[in-house]
Structure formats: C-alpha cells, structure tokens
Design a protein around this motif. Structure first.
Motif, PDB file in Angstrom:
ATOM      1  N   PHE A 190      -7.235  63.784  -6.593  1.00 34.05           N
ATOM      2  CA  PHE A 190      -5.802  64.061  -6.730  1.00 34.05           C
ATOM      3  C   PHE A 190      -4.978  63.506  -5.582  1.00 34.05           C
ATOM      4  O   PHE A 190      -3.920  62.938  -5.787  1.00 34.05           O
ATOM      5  N   VAL A 191      -5.449  63.690  -4.357  1.00 36.69           N
ATOM      6  CA  VAL A 191      -4.652  63.245  -3.216  1.00 36.69           C
ATOM      7  C   VAL A 191      -4.844  61.758  -2.982  1.00 36.69           C
ATOM      8  O   VAL A 191      -3.892  60.983  -2.894  1.00 36.69           O
ATOM      9  N   LEU A 196      -1.009  62.362  -5.261  1.00 34.99           N
ATOM     10  CA  LEU A 196      -0.166  63.553  -5.244  1.00 34.99           C
ATOM     11  C   LEU A 196      -0.007  64.012  -3.793  1.00 34.99           C
ATOM     12  O   LEU A 196      -0.961  63.974  -3.027  1.00 34.99           O
ATOM     13  N   THR A 197       1.191  64.445  -3.448  1.00 34.38           N
ATOM     14  CA  THR A 197       1.385  64.877  -2.071  1.00 34.38           C
ATOM     15  C   THR A 197       1.012  66.340  -1.960  1.00 34.38           C
ATOM     16  O   THR A 197       1.530  67.176  -2.672  1.00 34.38           O
ATOM     17  N   MET A 198       0.089  66.626  -1.059  1.00 35.73           N
ATOM     18  CA  MET A 198      -0.321  68.000  -0.823  1.00 35.73           C
ATOM     19  C   MET A 198      -0.802  68.065   0.602  1.00 35.73           C
ATOM     20  O   MET A 198      -1.456  67.143   1.087  1.00 35.73           O
TER      21      MET A 198
ATOM     22  N   ILE B 401      -3.670  73.322  -8.957  1.00 39.49           N
ATOM     23  CA  ILE B 401      -3.218  72.030  -8.446  1.00 39.49           C
ATOM     24  C   ILE B 401      -2.223  71.405  -9.427  1.00 39.49           C
ATOM     25  O   ILE B 401      -1.217  70.827  -9.028  1.00 39.49           O
ATOM     26  N   TYR B 404       1.118  73.115  -8.997  1.00 40.94           N
ATOM     27  CA  TYR B 404       1.741  72.815  -7.702  1.00 40.94           C
ATOM     28  C   TYR B 404       2.297  71.397  -7.681  1.00 40.94           C
ATOM     29  O   TYR B 404       3.423  71.153  -7.247  1.00 40.94           O
ATOM     30  N   SER B 405       1.524  70.440  -8.164  1.00 41.70           N
ATOM     31  CA  SER B 405       1.941  69.052  -8.003  1.00 41.70           C
ATOM     32  C   SER B 405       3.107  68.690  -8.914  1.00 41.70           C
ATOM     33  O   SER B 405       3.712  67.650  -8.753  1.00 41.70           O
ATOM     34  N   ASN B 408       5.773  70.295  -6.391  1.00 40.30           N
ATOM     35  CA  ASN B 408       5.372  70.644  -5.030  1.00 40.30           C
ATOM     36  C   ASN B 408       5.923  72.006  -4.638  1.00 40.30           C
ATOM     37  O   ASN B 408       6.527  72.169  -3.580  1.00 40.30           O
TER      38      ASN B 408
END
Lengths: 224, 499
Positions: A190-191, A196-198, B401, B404-405, B408
C-alpha cells in the motif's frame, strides 16, 4: 433480556428520530417551493418516529422472537481493534497500528474472560474520546488528550497481557508473527506499491535502506 | 447495427493490455472472496475502492465489476464441495450441489455450475448492450419530478424484494436517507447534523458505512460461530458431465438465465434473489420434485446461471438511470463518483469508452472465469484450509487501511467502528443493511430532485402526479407496497423466501 427483536429495533428508530428532531430543531423549515435546510430532516424524522412506534407496537403485540444473545467479547475486540488502529496510526505510525490491531482483534478469537471484557470496554471508551476531533481540545487542550490516550493504551495493554496469560504461547507467537508479517505486506503493497500516504516509521525506513543498499544495485547489475 | 459497432469499439478498449490485466485481477479476486466464506463482494469492493484512486476510471470499474460476477463463480465452489456457501447467492446451490458431490459427482456439479454461469454471463452481456441504449434515451427525457418518482419506486421495490419485515425495511431506508442528510446542505450551505466536526461537513463517507455494516459486523458474527469445515476428502475426478447431465441441465440453465436476467434489472434484485427464485421455479416445474435436495443437477444449474445473469443485468439500471438496484451497485456509483463520473444516462453518451469497455469486459471476464475456475479448482479448494483466525486479522486490516486512505482521516476509521456496532445491532434485531445503504446513496440525489421539482412547480406537489411517467412510477410503487401488505400476497412471499 427476553425482549422481542422488534421492540429493540423500533426503540432504536424512535431514539434516532428524536435525536434528529432535537438536533435539527433550529434548521429552517421553509416552504415547499423554497425548502429550508430543515424541511427534509423534519419530514424524515417524523416518518421514522411513526414507523419506529409501529415496529415497537408490533413487537409488543406479536411477541415474536427475542433478540439473540450478543457475542460481546468478539464485538468489543473487533471494534477496539479498529479504534486502536485509527488512534495509533497518526501518532505511532502504521507498524504499531497494525500490530496493535492484530493483538487486540486476536483477543476476540477465543472468547475472553470478564476482566478482559472490562478492559476492552474501557479501551473502547478512551479510544473513542481520543478520536473525537475537537473534543479533547475543547475540554482543556493537548494534555487532556494525552492522558486519555495513555489511559487507552493502558486499558489495551491490560487486556492483551491478561489474554496472553491464558492462551498458550504458540497462539500468541503466531499472532505477533501475523501482525509483523501483515505489517510488512501492507507497507510494501500500500505505501510503497500504491503510493498511499500513511505515517509509518520503522519498516518503511528499513525497506528503503534495503532497497537502496541491496535491491537496486542487484537490479542494476542484472540490467548491465 | 449500431450495437455491434459499439460492442466492437468496447472490445477494442477492453482488450488493451492494462484493461485485460485488471479484468483478470478482478475475476481472480472475485473468485477468491467467493470461495472464502465470511467476506462478501460488498465489503471487498468497499475495501478496494480507495486503491483504485491511482487507476484511471475504466480499469478501475472493470476490476470492481469483475469482483462482483467473479464472486458468483467462486461461491458455487465452496457450496458444492464443502456445503458452505461462500456467498449468500450460493446458499441454494448447497442443497443439491453438495449432495451431488457426496455421490461422487462433484466434478460434474462444478462443471455445470461454471458452464451455466458462462452461458448466463454471455447472454446477460448481450442484454446489457441491447437494452441500455433505449433505456438511456428514455431516461434523458426525465425531469426532476420523474427522477424523484423513479427513486421512490427503486427504494420501494428494494423493500418489497428484500427478505424479512417490510416495515423494518422501510424504516431502514429512512435511516439511510437520514444518514445521507449529514453534511453541508447544498442549497443553503447550512451544516446539518455535523456536531461541528469538520470531517462531517462533506457528509458521511459511504465506505465507512458499507464496511462497518457489511464488513465488521460480518467478521464479528463469523468469530462467534464455531468453525466447522468438512472438506470433501475424496478426490474430484472427471470434470466433464455426461451427456445425460447436459440434457437435463441445459433447459434449466436457460430458464435460470432468463429469470436471473429479469430479476437482476429490478430494483432490490441481483444475484441473491435470482438464485432463490430460479431454484424455486425448477422445483415447481420439475416432473419429480422429490429429486431436489438429493443431488438434482437442475438444482445446481439453474441458480448458478441465475445468480450470474442477475449480477450482470443489475448493471443496466446503474449505467442507464444512475439508480443502484442493490448495495454492490450503490458502491459502483461511489466508485464512479470518486473518479469524477456522474452516474446517469449521460454516461453512455459522454463516456462511450467507459460504457462499452465495461460491457465488453464482462464477456471477457466470464471467459477468464471459466478458465480460472475449472482447471484450477484444486488451488481454490486448498485455500479453504486457511483457518479463519489467520484470515480475519488481514480482512480487518484491509478494512482499516482502505477507509483511512480514502481521505487520510483517522476519524472515518473510528466512524467505521461505530457503524460496525450499528450493523451488529441490525443483524441481531433482524433489520436488513441493504435498504439502508440504498437509501443513503440515493438520499442526496432524492433531496436535490425533490427540491428542484417543487421549486419549478412553485411548491405545488401535484407536479408528481401531473406528469405521466412520474405518475406511473408512483402508482407502481403504491401498488407494490399495497401488494406486500395484503395478506394473500404476504403469505406467498414469506413462503417463497422460506424455500
């Protein structure tokens, strides 16, 4: 409690409708041609109130099936896992959030005892407080929010520790491994993969180091 | 013919490498969740929505569509081999499919299910292509009043076709409409039910609602049920059904396809209802109804064809009218809006690439599914041995996830937990989540059209009965509602759902 399903459902509808009417009391009603913001909310809530009353009445008259017993342990464990994920993600990063969620969610697999349920209940309460935006700030700034956060962590830790004492070591080790493994997979997919920003701390850094030090040179070598 | 050239155009798009890849991905994912019990297409599509951000709209929608009809193929596998429906649309397949497997005819049952699904899929694709154009042109003449009445009709029909109590289903629609009100009122700019929370000023996201009510609540229920899996121990041999099997199954496949296609288009229809209805029909017209439940091949062929046909034709109201007939389509609307496409009749004219590409991809996807499912059946069966205690943390994390994504926002993840609690309550009190989600998605559109219609008519509510199409739709809604309340129809309806 031996109360009919329909009564519960009807009461829920009625409470929701009354909340809607109460909160939306000052929304302008307007005229049918020029509806105010409150037109539809009020119409809907009155309709919902009426239907809720009808459903309750049916429940009282018909005496159908009572509501099935709730699986409280599983319910609280899963909801706590989600809340913990939300609370930890922006503060501690993705790795901590994933590991915490897997451990807390794991307590739901074999039914937990009463002590754990109470701990998880407290955790849910504090986590919800912690997550409500603006709430903690309104009642006294960041320090209160920090205290709430710490209380949440303590309640979660108590639940996990108590659970760890009861389950065999193998189960716990499996869960930790699962959490770590899922963390790595999630970050890579995902990152790193989907961009995706996390917020993530440990694994992303390690992964970047690994990429720069090992994988990229190897790929370059192969291409040459 | 216009349709043919359009379809050719669609195939040109769907056959591009990227789109083929995402079609395959969707089909594989769909089969996967179809095989795995405890996670349905609604939760999966909601989970994957945010991950389609990075894609362009065409491959994104092709993939999401693939998940839905792929799940119908996968669901039959577990139903036949393990007597456990992977999807709710495969519940009836268990009845005869598992019996066939116990008689050593598992291969034949699986093959018939897949072939039936494929035939149904091909037919439904053609239906989508042929019927979309005329429906679109009808929809383009719709004004605000017609749209409002159409949505009323859609919601009422969804209630009538839903299982369980009608009054509770109507109440659930109202709850959904109410949740749809949260946020900034478009016309006046007033903040409604936001509690001063900035995250709520754009309204509640439908992903937290869908994942909470359909995802989390399902995980909790699964955890509280003891795990029971008895995978068929004897090896599957001979995938090909015999000639006699074919002869028996073929008419059933055709009937299932026809019935499924019809029920898929109706609001509230879709895969689940189609499968149930098809099984009931087969039992009614069979010469010897006692064979059913003891391994009758028609009992596998008809519902499996019907659920696949229904899954596909439910795209018709979505693509032509912008009205979702079931929760999966409600999520597809969400997916379109994420990509900046306003669902409705203009999709076909303004986005022909998307429309025809999607239609063509359905046929390609069905072909892929035939390959994915039949020769590779062993792999899917082995997946079943993954215990749920290892599976649910992964599902849980993907849910988190995913939510959240989307924005954000940790607040939305917390909201998902709240809706999980609500969804569990609804499960325990026998309230259906599907009407709530439909009401939630349609709510803002309904309010907008209601206001516009009344503004144009100077506040005269007669506008809804003066325009013929609108009047017709309202009369049909009233008739439907009256029909359900009437005792005679009610008892047959209850009977139909019990079977």
């Amino acid at each position: 409690m031996n109360v009919d399903k329909d009564i519960w459902a009807g009461l829920f509808f009625m409470v929701l409708a009354m909340l809607g009417l109460w909160i939306g009391a000052d929304y302008a009603f307007g005229t049918p041609a020029r509806m105010g913001a409150g037109f539809l909310p009020k119409v809907l809530c009155w309709a919902l109130l009426g239907l809720g009353a009808l459903v309750t009445l049916i429940g009282v008259v018909k005496r159908g099936e009572p509501m099935e017993a709730w699986a409280w342990g599983e319910l609280v464990a899963i909801l706590d896992a989600v809340l913990l994920f939300a609370a930890a993600l922006e503060v501690l990063g993705l790795e901590a959030a994933i590991l915490g969620a897997v451990l807390i969610g794991g307590t739901g697999a074999p039914s937990p005892n009463h002590f754990e349920r109470v701990c998880l209940g407290f955790a849910a309460f504090f986590l919800t407080l912690f997550l409500l935006p603006g709430f903690a700030v309104k009642i006294g700034g960041g320090s209160i929010q920090m205290v709430i956060g710490l209380l949440a962590v303590a309640a979660c830790a108590a639940a996990i520790l108590s659970h760890a004492r009861r389950v065999p070591f193998g189960v716990l080790a499996e869960r930790v491994l699962l959490g770590v493994g899922l963390g790595i997979v999630c970050i890579i997919v995902f990152v790193d993969g989907l961009g995706l920003t996390m917020k993530s701390v440990i694994v992303t850094d390690a992964w970047n180091v690994l990429k720069d030090a090992v994988i990229r040179p190897v790929i370059r070598l192969i291409i040459r | 013919m216009d349709v043919l050239s359009n379809l050719a155009h669609g195939f040109a798009i769907a056959l591009s490498l990227q789109n083929l890849l995402f079609c395959l991905l969707g089909a594989v994912l769909g089969t996967l969740i179809g095989v795995l019990p405890g996670i349905g297409p609604v939760a999966t599509i909601a989970m994957l929505l945010p991950f389609t951000f990075t894609l362009s709209p065409i491959p994104a929608l092709i993939m999401l569509a693939g998940i839905y009809y792929g799940a119908q193929y996968g669901g039959s596998t577990t139903a036949i081999l393990v007597n456990m429906p992977g999807e709710s649309s495969s519940v009836v397949t268990c009845l005869d499919g598992y019996q066939m497997a116990r008689q050593g005819r598992a291969g034949a049952a699986l093959a018939i299910a897949a072939i039936g699904s494929f035939i149904a899929g091909c037919f439904a694709t053609v239906l989508v292509a042929v019927f979309s154009a005329p429906l679109t042109s009808v929809a383009q003449s719709f004004g605000a009043a017609e749209y409002f009445s159409l949505m009323v009709f859609g919601l009422i029909a969804a209630v009538v076709l839903a299982q369980g109590s009608v009054i509770k289903a109507v109440a659930m629609i109202l709850v959904g409409l109410f949740l749809g009100l949260v946020g900034t009122d478009v016309n006046t700019g007033k903040q409604r039910f936001t509690f001063g929370v900035p995250e709520l000023s754009d309204g509640i996201g439908f992903v937290p609602i869908a994942l909470g009510i359909f995802g989390l609540a399902e995980i909790i229920t699964n955890l509280s049920k003891p795990e029971e899996r008895s995978i068929l121990s004897q090896p599957i041999h001979g995938l090909m059904p015999t000639m006699a099997d074919f002869k028996q199954a073929f008419p059933a496949i055709l009937r299932g396809t026809a019935l499924g296609s019809l029920l898929g288009v109706l609001p509230g229809g879709g895969a689940v209802l189609s499968a149930f209805a098809a099984y009931t029909l087969e039992k009614k017209i069979a010469k010897d109804p006692s064979r059913f439940g003891k391994g009758a091949i028609e009992g596998v062929a008809a519902p499996e064809s019907a659920n696949n046909a229904g899954a596909q034709t439910s795209f018709i109201p979505l693509l032509t009218l912008g009205i979702p007939p079931n929760p999966v389509m409600a999520l597809m609307i969400g997916a379109m809006m994420i990509h900046g496409i306003q669902p409705g009749p203009q999709v076909m004219t303004k986005q022909p690439d998307l429309f025809w590409g999607l239609v063509a991809s359905m046929w390609i996807g069905n072909l892929m599914l035939l390959v994915i499912n039949l020769p590779m059946i062993g792999i899917w069966v082995r997946l079943l041995s993954v215990p749920y205690r290892l599976l649910f943390p992964a599902i849980l994390l993907f849910c988190c996830i995913g939510v959240y994504s989307l924005n954000n926002s940790a607040f939305e993840v917390g909201l998902t937990a709240l809706f999980g609690l609500m969804g569990y309550f609804f499960l325990k009190t026998g309230c259906e989540g599907a009407p709530l989600l439909l009401g939630f998605v349609l709510g803002p559109m309904m309010e907008e059209n209601l206001r516009r219609a009344l503004l144009l008519a100077h506040g005269d509510p007669a506008v809804f009965v003066q325009r013929p199409i609108s009047l017709g739709l309202l009369i049909m809604s009233a008739l439907l509602l009256a029909a359900v309340v009437l005792p005679a129809v009610r008892s047959t309806r209850e009977q139909a759902f019990q079977e």
